[in-house]
Structures are given as C-alpha cells and as structure tokens.
Motif scaffolding. Structure first.
Motif, PDB file in Angstrom:
ATOM      1  N   THR A  14      47.511 -46.938 122.136  1.00 47.98           N
ATOM      2  CA  THR A  14      48.833 -47.814 121.424  1.00 47.98           C
ATOM      3  C   THR A  14      49.247 -47.139 119.906  1.00 47.98           C
ATOM      4  OG1 THR A  14      47.403 -49.128 122.479  1.00 47.98           O
ATOM      5  CG2 THR A  14      48.630 -49.455 120.347  1.00 47.98           C
ATOM      6  N   VAL A  15      48.282 -46.031 119.726  1.00 47.62           N
ATOM      7  CA  VAL A  15      48.131 -45.536 118.099  1.00 47.62           C
ATOM      8  C   VAL A  15      49.981 -44.545 118.179  1.00 47.62           C
ATOM      9  CG1 VAL A  15      47.012 -43.563 117.060  1.00 47.62           C
ATOM     10  CG2 VAL A  15      45.615 -45.878 117.328  1.00 47.62           C
ATOM     11  N   ALA A  16      49.982 -43.493 119.838  1.00 43.92           N
ATOM     12  CA  ALA A  16      50.883 -43.301 119.439  1.00 43.92           C
ATOM     13  C   ALA A  16      51.920 -43.552 119.973  1.00 43.92           C
ATOM     14  CB  ALA A  16      50.194 -41.724 120.882  1.00 43.92           C
ATOM     15  N   VAL A  17      52.405 -44.373 120.623  1.00 45.05           N
ATOM     16  CA  VAL A  17      53.403 -45.782 120.994  1.00 45.05           C
ATOM     17  C   VAL A  17      53.792 -45.700 119.652  1.00 45.05           C
ATOM     18  CG1 VAL A  17      54.289 -47.823 121.185  1.00 45.05           C
ATOM     19  CG2 VAL A  17      52.780 -45.943 123.082  1.00 45.05           C
ATOM     20  N   THR A  18      52.806 -46.166 118.635  1.00 45.56           N
ATOM     21  CA  THR A  18      53.456 -46.421 117.543  1.00 45.56           C
ATOM     22  C   THR A  18      53.645 -45.743 116.076  1.00 45.56           C
ATOM     23  OG1 THR A  18      51.481 -49.051 117.212  1.00 45.56           O
ATOM     24  CG2 THR A  18      52.854 -48.144 115.068  1.00 45.56           C
ATOM     25  N   TRP A  19      53.373 -44.314 116.273  1.00 48.36           N
ATOM     26  CA  TRP A  19      53.762 -43.497 115.266  1.00 48.36           C
ATOM     27  C   TRP A  19      54.919 -42.607 115.967  1.00 48.36           C
ATOM     28  CZ3 TRP A  19      54.984 -38.241 116.195  1.00 48.36           C
ATOM     29  CH2 TRP A  19      54.953 -37.363 115.602  1.00 48.36           C
ATOM     30  N   ALA A  20      55.455 -42.313 117.665  1.00 46.75           N
ATOM     31  CA  ALA A  20      56.429 -42.297 118.174  1.00 46.75           C
ATOM     32  C   ALA A  20      57.393 -43.235 117.685  1.00 46.75           C
ATOM     33  CB  ALA A  20      56.103 -42.148 119.607  1.00 46.75           C
ATOM     34  N   ALA A  21      56.927 -44.631 117.755  1.00 43.88           N
ATOM     35  CA  ALA A  21      58.614 -45.563 116.797  1.00 43.88           C
ATOM     36  C   ALA A  21      59.091 -45.204 115.388  1.00 43.88           C
ATOM     37  CB  ALA A  21      57.947 -47.472 117.192  1.00 43.88           C
ATOM     38  N   ALA A  22      57.744 -44.926 114.873  1.00 37.28           N
ATOM     39  CA  ALA A  22      58.297 -45.278 113.410  1.00 37.28           C
ATOM     40  C   ALA A  22      58.635 -42.762 113.662  1.00 37.28           C
ATOM     41  CB  ALA A  22      56.827 -44.725 112.498  1.00 37.28           C
ATOM     42  N   GLU A  23      59.052 -42.530 114.235  1.00 37.07           N
ATOM     43  CA  GLU A  23      59.036 -41.109 114.397  1.00 37.07           C
ATOM     44  C   GLU A  23      60.044 -41.105 114.968  1.00 37.07           C
ATOM     45  OE1 GLU A  23      59.270 -36.723 113.608  1.00 37.07           O
ATOM     46  OE2 GLU A  23      57.914 -37.670 112.900  1.00 37.07           O
ATOM     47  N   ALA A  24      61.181 -41.502 115.828  1.00 37.04           N
ATOM     48  CA  ALA A  24      62.029 -42.008 116.406  1.00 37.04           C
ATOM     49  C   ALA A  24      62.720 -42.733 115.105  1.00 37.04           C
ATOM     50  CB  ALA A  24      61.901 -43.304 117.992  1.00 37.04           C
TER      51      ALA A  24
END
Length: 278
Positions: A14-24
């Motif tokens: 979940t932490v990775a998903v949130t970070w990936a969304a911001a990175e995208a």
C-alpha cells in the motif's frame, strides 16, 4: 509514459502504491497496478477444482481494486489501470515492465510477489527488469533532497539524468556522492590520510556533471567526495532524502558488485525509496 506498481494487499505494498501514484503524477505518466498471484497449487498432486482458481482470481482483483481506490484517493486525476495474472512473480513482473518507465515494489510482501524482496527477488528484478526499479520502504518520506551515487563508470550515464530529472520534478536539491579509495591505503599506520576533496577527483566529477548542470540549471546541486564506503555514505545520506538513485553496474567503491553489498544494504537500511537504473 507509464509507472508499474506491484501490490499484494500488504501494508508495504500500500505504501508503494501511494508512492507510485505520486511518482506517476510527477512524471505525467499513467499508473498500472498489478498483482501476480500464486498458482503453484494448480500443479500439485491434489485434485483441486477450477473453482479455486476462480476464487484466487476474484481475490486478486479485489486486492488491485482496493489499491486502485487508494491510488485514486492520493491522486484523484490520475489515469489508472489494473491487471492480475496467475504465475510466478518475477517473470510476470518482468513481462509487465516491458515498455514501462518505472517498476515500483514495496519493501516486504507475502506469497505472490515479494516473499524475499530484500534478497533474491529485488536483486533479480533490479538485474533483469527492462526498466528502472524503485523499492519503497515503510515509512519513507516524500520530502528532502534527491541523492545519487556515482563513480566514473558508464553507469553514471544513466544515474545522472534520472537523478537530475527527479530533483527537477520535486523542485529539490540533488546531492551527488562519489566514494573512492584514497591514494594511500588505510592500513598504512602513521601515514596521514589525504583529504577526501581531492582536486583531480573533483575535476573528474565536475566534468561528469557539466552537461546535466547545463540541461537542468534550476536544480540546486551539492557534491560530496568521501573515502567512506559507498553503502555507508549513501545510507547516511538517505536519512533526510526523498529518493536515492544508483546504477545497477559499475566499478570502484560506489558500484563494486552493485547488486551485491551496496544496493542490498541500501534496500535494507535506506530511509527513503531506492531507485536502481540500468
């Protein structure tokens, strides 16, 4: 442009998903959330009906749907796709990463994709994935500088553009660290250690940085020359960093066996996401 993030429903994912969304969002890219779920039991000697595969697929779709909702809550206007496939994690993630700009993984997981993420899985993906790989640890902050570890090998040709772009996207400082052995061996007792800021070494570093300084004049740049080991210097720099960028191949102190001690120590101990570029 696309960012791929793997999930398995764990908190780390979940932490990775949130970070990936911001990175995208920073990259103005789409986000694709994927889940490779375990299908080993299909090849077992037990007579397991096809309905179990349907259940596994339904659960996998529920996991990525929840991840999509979390990503949407973090970045409402982001274009998001989801995908689930049965099978071994590593080959599935490599397939998904074809043509992607970044593959994002959490620091821990269960079963399907990250059973030993800080060991063989992360090493295999960083070695074989056809795009850069970012590993996001629990509690990683999005604030601070971007840190890049470089030596004088061709690997710096991939690290520096990625690091400069990341600093520009975040409007933050870029700290470039070069660790190198002193001219006098440390074991020579009684011989004064030369300063780390050697003029010749700094000149070589500045020559490497010059094209990227020109391309990204808005990026605030700091450079660090050190005789400390690469892993120690980089881990210390991550204490207040937003991202650390390293190469997957190289030589010398910074990159010796980069997918051995240095990168693996970063993946274990960094206080910020670590991006490995090839």
């Amino acid at each position: 442009m696309s960012v791929i993030v793997a999930t398995d429903g764990t908190e780390a994912a979940t932490v990775a998903v949130t970070w990936a969304a911001a990175e995208a969002r920073r990259r103005r890219a789409s986000l694709r959330i994927v889940y490779a779920y375990d299908s080993d039991w299909l090849e077992s000697r037990y007579d397991i009906g096809a309905e179990y595969l349907d259940v596994a697929e339904s659960l996998a779709k529920a996991v990525v749907a929840d991840a999509r909702d979390r990503a949407r809550a973090a970045v409402p206007d982001l274009y998001i796709e989801t995908d689930t496939r049965p099978g071994p994690a590593i080959p599935r993630l490599i397939e998904w990463a074809e043509g992607a700009d970044l593959l994002v993984l959490g620091s821990r997981g269960r079963g399907g994709f990250t059973g030993m993420l800080l060991g063989s899985v992360s090493q295999r993906l960083a070695t074989h994935a056809p795009c850069p790989v970012a590993v996001v640890r629990d509690g990683a902050s999005g604030d601070g500088a971007v840190v890049a570890g470089v030596d004088d090998s061709p690997a710096a040709g991939q690290v520096l553009p990625t690091a400069f772009a990341a600093a520009a996207e975040r409007d933050t400082t870029l700290i470039v660290i070069r660790s190198y052995l002193p001219a006098i061996p440390r074991w020579l007792a009684g011989v004064p250690m030369p300063p780390a800021d050697d003029p010749a070494e700094r000149s070589r570093l500045e020559e490497q940085l010059a094209p990227w300084r020109k391309r990204y004049p808005q990026v605030r740049l700091e450079t660090v020359l050190t005789h400390d080991g690469a892993a120690a210097a980089l881990v210390e720099a991550t204490r207040h960093a937003a991202l650390t960028v390293v190469g997957s191949h190289g030589h010398g102190t910074v990159a010796a066996a980069l997918l051995g001690s240095t990168v693996l120590q970063l993946l274990h101990h960094a206080d910020c996401p670590v991006m490995v570029v090839r």
